[in-house]
Design an enzyme around this catalytic site. Structure first.
Site, PDB file in Angstrom:
ATOM      1  N   GLN A 142       2.495  -5.877   5.777  1.00  0.00           N
ATOM      2  CA  GLN A 142       2.624  -5.619   4.439  1.00  0.00           C
ATOM      3  C   GLN A 142       3.968  -6.134   3.948  1.00  0.00           C
ATOM      4  OE1 GLN A 142       0.926  -1.891   2.994  1.00  0.00           O
ATOM      5  NE2 GLN A 142      -0.706  -2.054   4.353  1.00  0.00           N
ATOM      6  N   GLU A 189       0.751  -1.227  -0.052  1.00  0.00           N
ATOM      7  CA  GLU A 189       0.018   0.057  -0.027  1.00  0.00           C
ATOM      8  C   GLU A 189       0.702   1.254   0.046  1.00  0.00           C
ATOM      9  OE1 GLU A 189      -2.784  -0.014   3.123  1.00  0.00           O
ATOM     10  OE2 GLU A 189      -3.887   1.905   2.501  1.00  0.00           O
ATOM     11  N   TYR A 221      -6.627  -8.728  11.832  1.00  0.00           N
ATOM     12  CA  TYR A 221      -5.187  -8.427  12.393  1.00  0.00           C
ATOM     13  C   TYR A 221      -4.910  -8.828  13.949  1.00  0.00           C
ATOM     14  CZ  TYR A 221      -4.229  -5.326   8.518  1.00  0.00           C
ATOM     15  OH  TYR A 221      -3.994  -4.731   7.248  1.00  0.00           O
ATOM     16  N   GLU A 281      -5.928  -9.348   4.114  1.00  0.00           N
ATOM     17  CA  GLU A 281      -4.967  -8.545   5.095  1.00  0.00           C
ATOM     18  C   GLU A 281      -5.076  -9.287   6.419  1.00  0.00           C
ATOM     19  OE1 GLU A 281      -5.891  -4.232   5.928  1.00  0.00           O
ATOM     20  OE2 GLU A 281      -6.412  -4.122   3.589  1.00  0.00           O
ATOM     21  N   ASN A 317     -12.341  -1.195  -0.730  1.00  0.00           N
ATOM     22  CA  ASN A 317     -11.728  -1.931   0.385  1.00  0.00           C
ATOM     23  C   ASN A 317     -12.172  -1.315   1.615  1.00  0.00           C
ATOM     24  OD1 ASN A 317      -9.372  -2.834   1.956  1.00  0.00           O
ATOM     25  ND2 ASN A 317      -9.165  -0.640   2.705  1.00  0.00           N
ATOM     26  N   GLU A 318     -12.501  -2.225   2.574  1.00  0.00           N
ATOM     27  CA  GLU A 318     -13.153  -1.842   4.150  1.00  0.00           C
ATOM     28  C   GLU A 318     -14.157  -1.023   3.824  1.00  0.00           C
ATOM     29  OE1 GLU A 318     -10.052  -1.208   7.110  1.00  0.00           O
ATOM     30  OE2 GLU A 318      -9.462  -3.471   7.014  1.00  0.00           O
TER      31      GLU A 318
HETATM   32  O1  AHR Z   1      -2.924  -2.297   6.425  1.00  0.00           O
HETATM   33  C1  AHR Z   1      -3.208  -1.242   7.073  1.00  0.00           C
HETATM   34  C2  AHR Z   1      -4.506  -0.861   6.986  1.00  0.00           C
HETATM   35  O2  AHR Z   1      -5.308  -1.776   7.682  1.00  0.00           O
HETATM   36  C3  AHR Z   1      -5.251  -0.924   5.609  1.00  0.00           C
HETATM   37  O3  AHR Z   1      -4.965   0.151   4.868  1.00  0.00           O
HETATM   38  C4  AHR Z   1      -6.649  -1.091   5.997  1.00  0.00           C
HETATM   39  O4  AHR Z   1      -7.521  -1.926   4.876  1.00  0.00           O
HETATM   40  C5  AHR Z   1      -6.688  -1.621   6.945  1.00  0.00           C
HETATM   41  O5  AHR Z   1      -7.470  -1.136   8.152  1.00  0.00           O
END
Ligand code: AHR
Length: 499
Positions: free
Chosen positions: A352, A33, A246, A303, A179-180
């Site tokens: 990432q 990103e 995450y 992600e 995205n999201e």
């Molecule tokens: O990876 C960082 C961020 O985390 C991304 O931009 C977003 O899609 C997520 O919230």
């Protein structure tokens, strides 16, 4: 004096007689990103840089990444995708507009745009996964970007691409519509996004034989209602639905915990949280099964990874974090879980690639270091595209205070040349594991492989000590009458070839 509790005793049956489906190589996908020092510095230094580069892309990072056989690369975001306008990033670089990066801070020069990304993907041999803009873009803008990239016709946009230096169209096999969208991509309700997805996806057109898998924005964590609505309203218009998760050592976004300063309590809590992805995948998959029993639509975990607090004194928006033996164990455990769900999970993208979150590589201007997570991805290459071989693992729990996780995680596969690979992760930082393994339906005559471990839980590779955590040949096996005994060190990741 505390008694040494000795090794965990575990047993493992590798069901080579019951092969399953294929572990899609895209489970080993990556994510890049426009964020912090990922694109600018981490990958792109520009043609005039003193850092050795090929057409502006740094040679050292490319050489290291090629070792991972990166199958696909997602770009340009993340949250950034829904503020990105592709026309800003084409044509002569000195004429490209500079735009604020509203998601992550700073100003984007747009020096790295579509041509540079596609060049990078081609250098890596990776498929392009483009994330389109639904949050602040139009269906027309999305449609025209795809035409620009993939059309071989005599259209004005295809000719503009030629004028900008690329004669032949590129392949874009994966395209995401936003995205999201439940958050940074527009704060939408699932019903609203499902309709918008159907509209935008209609204009994701295929040109000149380029087949596109269309991906819809999926849920995060345990937001099952989102999956329910998207599958009910839009499943037939999509090829994949995403999932983001995450791993935080705490569950508090305001105080996630340190990447490097932690003890066993945080180690254990991180593993408890990372293992939850297994439950999330199972439950989202069960909803998908209701609407798509044939499993046509893939669950794309586009992600995932660890997310810690920024180091004191560092830019919070850059999401730069160090990477330790804990991250290596997290990577191994997650990859083993993804394999297990290979019938539905067709793609994942660790967040990432360079300098951001659970990165493969860290850079400091001209210097570069490979992280413990990098080494796990290199060791696990053998599983890419291989046939999943089920494993039956019986291992004691690794307990701390009131919580408990399995002490071991394992996965096996057979590659197209018939080679059997086994990955085993020991989650316990204190106790080795003695694993008695049998291979049903196959005879094992020899074992080779590597182990990644380190004396400290927070061992890491720094620019001054880049080899503190690196794989070593594995010598902890005994083989007698097709019965294999493995001694797996504490806090380690082991990948073996069973010959
Ligand atoms: O990876 C960082 C961020 O985390 C991304 O931009 C977003 O899609 C997520 O919230």
């Amino acid at each position: 004096m505390a008694q040494n509790p000795g090794p965990h005793k575990a047993s493992l049956v590798i069901r080579a007689d019951q092969p399953k489906g294929v572990i899609n190589r895209n489970i080993y996908g990556q994510f890049a990103e426009h964020l912090g020092r990922l694109i600018y510095e981490g990958l792109w230094v520009g043609e005039g840089s003193s850092i050795p580069n090929t057409r502006g892309i740094r040679n050292d990072v490319i050489a290291a990444l090629k070792e991972l056989r990166v199958p696909l690369l997602r770009w340009p975001g993340g949250c950034f995708a829904d503020e990105y306008h592709w026309r800003d990033g084409i044509g002569p670089r000195d004429k490209r507009p500079k735009r604020p990066n509203a998601s992550w801070g700073g100003v984007d020069t747009n020096a790295f745009g579509t041509h540079e990304f596609m060049d990078l993907a081609e250098m890596l041999g990776a498929d392009a996964y483009i994330n389109g803009n639904i949050g602040s873009g139009t269906p027309q803008e999305m449609m025209e970007w795809i035409e620009y990239m993939t059309s071989d016709s005599d259209s004005t946009l295809a000719n503009l691409r030629r004028q900008n230096g690329r004669e032949k169209p590129w392949k874009v096999p994966y395209f995401a519509v936003g995205n999201e969208t439940w958050g940074c991509g527009g704060n939408m309700r699932p019903e609203y996004y499902a309709d918008l997805y159907r509209q935008y996806a209609t204009f994701v057109k295929e040109h000149s034989g380029n087949r596109i898998q269309k991906l819809a924005v999926g849920s995060h964590d345990d937001n099952y209602n989102w999956t329910e609505v998207l599958m009910r309203e839009a499943a037939r218009h999509m090829d994949g639905l995403s999932l983001h998760y995450y791993t935080l050592p705490t569950s508090d976004w305001a105080r996630k915990g340190s990447a490097t300063e932690f003890g066993e309590k945080e180690w254990h809590a991180t593993l408890v949280r990372t293992l939850r992805i297994d439950e999330f995948i199972s439950k989202h998959s069960a909803i998908m099964d209701k609407y798509d029993p044939q499993k046509r639509v893939g669950l794309m975990v586009d992600e995932w990874g660890t997310w810690y607090d920024a180091e004191p004194g560092r830019d919070m928006g850059a999401l730069y974090q160090q990477n330790t033996m804990r991250d290596a164990v997290v990577a191994g455990v997650n990859l083993n879980i993804f394999h297990k769900h290979a019938d539905r999970v067709r793609m994942t993208n660790i967040a990432q690639m360079v300098n951001v979150l659970q990165a493969m590589i860290l850079t400091d201007k001209g210097r570069m270091v490979m992280t413990p997570t990098y080494h796990v991805f290199r060791m696990y290459r053998a599983h890419q595209g291989a046939t999943l071989i089920p494993t039956e693992l019986s291992a004691p729990e690794y307990k701390l205070e009131q919580a408990s996780v399995p002490s071991l995680s394992a996965s096996a596969s057979r590659d197209k040349d018939g080679r059997l690979h086994l990955s085993v992760v020991n989650l316990d930082p204190n106790r080795p594991a003695e694993v008695t393994a049998t291979v049903a339906g196959s005879t094992v005559r020899g074992v080779t492989g590597e182990v990644l471990t380190a004396p400290a839980m927070n061992a890491m590779n720094t620019f001054d000590r880049p080899d503190t955590v690196k794989p070593a040949p594995f010598g902890g096996h005994k083989l007698q009458d097709n019965k294999l005994t493995l001694t797996v060190p504490p806090k380690s990741v082991v990948v073996l070839e069973l010959q």
